[in-house]
Design a protein around this motif. Structure first.
Motif, short mmCIF file in Angstrom:
data_model
loop_
_atom_site.label_atom_id
_atom_site.label_comp_id
_atom_site.label_asym_id
_atom_site.label_seq_id
_atom_site.Cartn_x
_atom_site.Cartn_y
_atom_site.Cartn_z
N GLN A 95 0.83 -1.20 0.00
CA GLN A 95 0.00 0.00 0.00
C GLN A 95 0.86 1.25 0.00
O GLN A 95 2.01 1.22 0.42
CB GLN A 95 -0.95 0.01 1.18
N HIS A 96 0.27 2.30 -0.49
CA HIS A 96 0.98 3.57 -0.56
C HIS A 96 0.89 4.29 0.77
O HIS A 96 1.85 4.74 1.34
CB HIS A 96 0.39 4.41 -1.69
N TYR A 97 -0.29 4.43 1.27
CA TYR A 97 -0.52 5.04 2.57
C TYR A 97 -1.89 4.58 3.04
O TYR A 97 -2.75 4.25 2.24
CB TYR A 97 -0.47 6.57 2.50
N PRO A 98 -2.10 4.52 4.36
CA PRO A 98 -3.41 4.09 4.82
C PRO A 98 -4.46 5.13 4.44
O PRO A 98 -4.23 6.32 4.58
CB PRO A 98 -3.27 4.02 6.34
N TRP A 99 -5.55 4.70 3.92
CA TRP A 99 -6.61 5.62 3.52
C TRP A 99 -7.95 5.04 3.91
O TRP A 99 -8.04 3.91 4.37
CB TRP A 99 -6.50 5.95 2.03
N ARG A 100 -8.97 5.81 3.72
CA ARG A 100 -10.31 5.46 4.18
C ARG A 100 -10.79 4.10 3.71
O ARG A 100 -11.38 3.34 4.46
CB ARG A 100 -11.28 6.56 3.73
N TRP A 106 -9.02 1.56 2.88
CA TRP A 106 -8.03 0.52 3.13
C TRP A 106 -8.65 -0.68 3.83
O TRP A 106 -8.48 -1.82 3.42
CB TRP A 106 -6.89 1.10 3.96
N ARG A 107 -9.39 -0.44 4.89
CA ARG A 107 -9.98 -1.55 5.64
C ARG A 107 -10.90 -2.41 4.80
O ARG A 107 -10.86 -3.63 4.86
CB ARG A 107 -10.75 -1.03 6.85
N VAL A 127 -8.72 -4.38 2.13
CA VAL A 127 -7.91 -5.42 2.75
C VAL A 127 -8.79 -6.52 3.34
O VAL A 127 -8.45 -7.70 3.26
CB VAL A 127 -6.94 -4.83 3.80
N SER A 128 -9.95 -6.16 3.88
CA SER A 128 -10.82 -7.21 4.43
C SER A 128 -11.27 -8.15 3.33
O SER A 128 -11.38 -9.36 3.55
CB SER A 128 -12.01 -6.60 5.17
N GLY A 129 -11.52 -7.63 2.12
CA GLY A 129 -11.86 -8.49 1.00
C GLY A 129 -10.71 -9.42 0.63
O GLY A 129 -10.91 -10.60 0.33
N ILE A 130 -9.51 -8.89 0.65
CA ILE A 130 -8.32 -9.69 0.34
C ILE A 130 -8.15 -10.79 1.40
O ILE A 130 -7.91 -11.95 1.08
CB ILE A 130 -7.07 -8.80 0.25
N PHE A 131 -8.31 -10.43 2.67
CA PHE A 131 -8.16 -11.41 3.75
C PHE A 131 -9.22 -12.50 3.66
O PHE A 131 -8.93 -13.67 3.91
CB PHE A 131 -8.20 -10.73 5.12
#
Length: 136
Positions: free
Chosen positions: A8-13, A15-16, A19-23
């Motif tokens: 990731q480049h930077y945490p952004w709105r 992000w969660r 990433v939850s979809g990826i997890f």
């Protein structure tokens, strides 16, 4: 166990949610996900790949516009880019790109249907810049 590296480049709105979809997908397949926030300091994408030795990478799109980004660092590693500026990437790439214009257009139409005659958007913190933009 296969490892998927999410750069990731930077945490952004969003992000969660992303990433939850990826997890969720990784858990169903028995994969491990490592999240690395890359920067010009450490780790660069090349350093993250060297350290984690992933079976594949999912790369946040903002990363490709950074001067330290090097597409060659992913040689031999399957990569999918999320919301990347495809014009900055060489050759055929795998990418998922959202159409942010359509929701914006629909929001503007809804706003107009409410009787609005002037519409503006801004993420500008300095109001002087916003005032200059409005006067031009």
């Amino acid at each position: 166990m296969k490892t998927v590296l999410y750069l990731q480049h930077y945490p952004w709105r969003m992000w969660r949610e992303r990433v939850s979809g990826i997890f969720r997908m990784a858990r169903a397949r028995g994969w491990r996900v490592e999240v690395s926030e890359c920067s010009r300091d450490f780790p660069t994408p090349r350093e993250a790949i060297r350290f984690w030795r992933p079976d594949g990478c999912i790369v946040e799109g903002g990363l490709v516009s950074e001067p330290f980004f090097d597409q060659k660092a992913f040689a031999g590693v399957p990569v999918v880019y999320c919301d990347a500026d495809l014009a900055r990437l060489k050759g055929p790439v795998s990418a998922v790109v959202n159409d942010f214009r359509e929701p914006g257009r629909r929001a503007a139409e809804e706003f107009i249907s409410l009787g609005a005659e002037r519409l503006g958007t801004s993420r500008i913190v300095k109001l002087a810049i916003a005032a200059e933009r409005n006067s031009s």
